[in-house]
Design a protein around this motif. Sequence first.
Motif, PDB file in Angstrom:
ATOM      1  N   GLY A 134      44.897  51.087  43.240  1.00 28.57           N
ATOM      2  CA  GLY A 134      46.373  51.509  43.371  1.00 28.57           C
ATOM      3  C   GLY A 134      47.089  50.938  42.326  1.00 28.57           C
ATOM      4  N   ARG A 135      48.561  50.914  42.603  1.00 30.37           N
ATOM      5  CA  ARG A 135      49.363  50.514  41.738  1.00 30.37           C
ATOM      6  C   ARG A 135      49.849  49.182  41.697  1.00 30.37           C
ATOM      7  NH1 ARG A 135      53.475  55.671  40.180  1.00 30.37           N
ATOM      8  NH2 ARG A 135      51.654  56.913  39.463  1.00 30.37           N
ATOM      9  N   GLY A 136      50.601  48.312  40.788  1.00 29.64           N
ATOM     10  CA  GLY A 136      51.208  47.248  41.122  1.00 29.64           C
ATOM     11  C   GLY A 136      50.325  45.996  40.617  1.00 29.64           C
ATOM     12  N   LEU A 137      50.743  44.837  41.310  1.00 33.80           N
ATOM     13  CA  LEU A 137      50.066  43.747  40.802  1.00 33.80           C
ATOM     14  C   LEU A 137      48.947  43.386  41.748  1.00 33.80           C
ATOM     15  CD1 LEU A 137      53.456  41.695  39.998  1.00 33.80           C
ATOM     16  CD2 LEU A 137      51.702  42.642  38.346  1.00 33.80           C
ATOM     17  N   PHE A 138      47.855  42.634  41.323  1.00 34.25           N
ATOM     18  CA  PHE A 138      47.044  41.920  41.996  1.00 34.25           C
ATOM     19  C   PHE A 138      46.682  40.829  41.182  1.00 34.25           C
ATOM     20  CE2 PHE A 138      44.656  44.700  38.971  1.00 34.25           C
ATOM     21  CZ  PHE A 138      43.365  44.187  38.901  1.00 34.25           C
ATOM     22  N   ALA A 139      45.964  39.804  41.929  1.00 30.86           N
ATOM     23  CA  ALA A 139      45.722  38.347  41.634  1.00 30.86           C
ATOM     24  C   ALA A 139      44.147  38.096  41.428  1.00 30.86           C
ATOM     25  CB  ALA A 139      45.988  37.247  42.722  1.00 30.86           C
ATOM     26  N   VAL A 140      43.806  37.446  40.290  1.00 29.21           N
ATOM     27  CA  VAL A 140      42.404  36.964  40.061  1.00 29.21           C
ATOM     28  C   VAL A 140      42.205  35.685  39.666  1.00 29.21           C
ATOM     29  CG1 VAL A 140      40.818  37.644  38.346  1.00 29.21           C
ATOM     30  CG2 VAL A 140      42.308  39.603  38.969  1.00 29.21           C
ATOM     31  N   LEU A 141      41.228  35.242  40.159  1.00 30.57           N
ATOM     32  CA  LEU A 141      40.835  33.632  39.954  1.00 30.57           C
ATOM     33  C   LEU A 141      39.814  33.750  38.783  1.00 30.57           C
ATOM     34  CD1 LEU A 141      40.997  30.854  40.725  1.00 30.57           C
ATOM     35  CD2 LEU A 141      39.179  31.178  42.445  1.00 30.57           C
ATOM     36  N   VAL A 142      40.291  32.825  37.729  1.00 31.68           N
ATOM     37  CA  VAL A 142      39.354  32.910  36.516  1.00 31.68           C
ATOM     38  C   VAL A 142      38.021  31.856  36.978  1.00 31.68           C
ATOM     39  CG1 VAL A 142      39.031  32.296  34.308  1.00 31.68           C
ATOM     40  CG2 VAL A 142      41.272  33.425  35.063  1.00 31.68           C
ATOM     41  N   VAL A 164      39.053  48.943  31.660  1.00 30.95           N
ATOM     42  CA  VAL A 164      39.817  48.019  31.981  1.00 30.95           C
ATOM     43  C   VAL A 164      40.472  48.322  33.203  1.00 30.95           C
ATOM     44  CG1 VAL A 164      42.360  47.094  31.383  1.00 30.95           C
ATOM     45  CG2 VAL A 164      40.584  47.364  29.606  1.00 30.95           C
ATOM     46  N   LEU A 165      40.798  47.441  34.212  1.00 33.96           N
ATOM     47  CA  LEU A 165      41.281  47.606  35.498  1.00 33.96           C
ATOM     48  C   LEU A 165      42.789  47.124  35.553  1.00 33.96           C
ATOM     49  CD1 LEU A 165      38.695  45.723  37.786  1.00 33.96           C
ATOM     50  CD2 LEU A 165      39.016  48.331  37.374  1.00 33.96           C
ATOM     51  N   GLY A 166      43.261  46.430  34.568  1.00 33.92           N
ATOM     52  CA  GLY A 166      44.665  46.018  34.287  1.00 33.92           C
ATOM     53  C   GLY A 166      44.960  44.806  33.403  1.00 33.92           C
ATOM     54  N   ARG A 167      46.004  44.578  33.082  1.00 32.63           N
ATOM     55  CA  ARG A 167      46.291  43.607  32.066  1.00 32.63           C
ATOM     56  C   ARG A 167      46.980  42.394  32.404  1.00 32.63           C
ATOM     57  NH1 ARG A 167      51.084  43.300  29.593  1.00 32.63           N
ATOM     58  NH2 ARG A 167      51.886  45.043  30.684  1.00 32.63           N
ATOM     59  N   VAL A 168      46.416  41.195  32.403  1.00 31.05           N
ATOM     60  CA  VAL A 168      47.000  39.738  32.735  1.00 31.05           C
ATOM     61  C   VAL A 168      48.425  39.849  32.080  1.00 31.05           C
ATOM     62  CG1 VAL A 168      46.745  37.219  32.550  1.00 31.05           C
ATOM     63  CG2 VAL A 168      44.486  38.789  32.879  1.00 31.05           C
TER      64      VAL A 168
END
Length: 118
Positions: A15-23, A98-102
Motif C-alpha cells: 500500500g501507500r505511506g510510510l513503513f519502518a525497517v530495521l537495518v 524498489v519497495l520504497g525510499r528511505v
Amino acid sequence: MGPAGNRPDRPVPSGRGLFAVLVVGPSMVPTLRHGDAVLVRRRGRAVRPGDVVVAIFRSRPDLVVVKRVVRAEDGGWWLHGDNPLITDDSRAYGVADVLGRVVLRYWPRLRRFGYHSV
C-alpha cells in the motif's frame, strides 16, 4: 517492523505511506549501521541514483535489503551497499525492485555531542 538484510519477521507492508525497517548487517556502513531503524516512503518522488532504498532482488525474493541506487537497469535498479568490503548487492544478485525510499533514520536518536548524522 521487519529487518532489512535478511528475511523479515513479517512481510513488508503493501500500500501507500510510510513503513519502518530495521537495518541488519554492515553493508551500509558508514551511512547506516546494524540496529538503525529507518522510515521508508512507498510513494513520493521518483527514485534516483544516490537514493537509499528498501528493495528485493529478483533472484532473491525472500531477501529484503537496504541499499543505495546506482542506476536503472532492465526495468529495475542496480544497487550497491556503502561498505566497500561487503558485496551482497547487485554485484551478487543482479537487478532489484524498489519497495520504497528511505526518508529518515529515527533510531538511534541523535545525541547533542559526539554523534553526527550521516
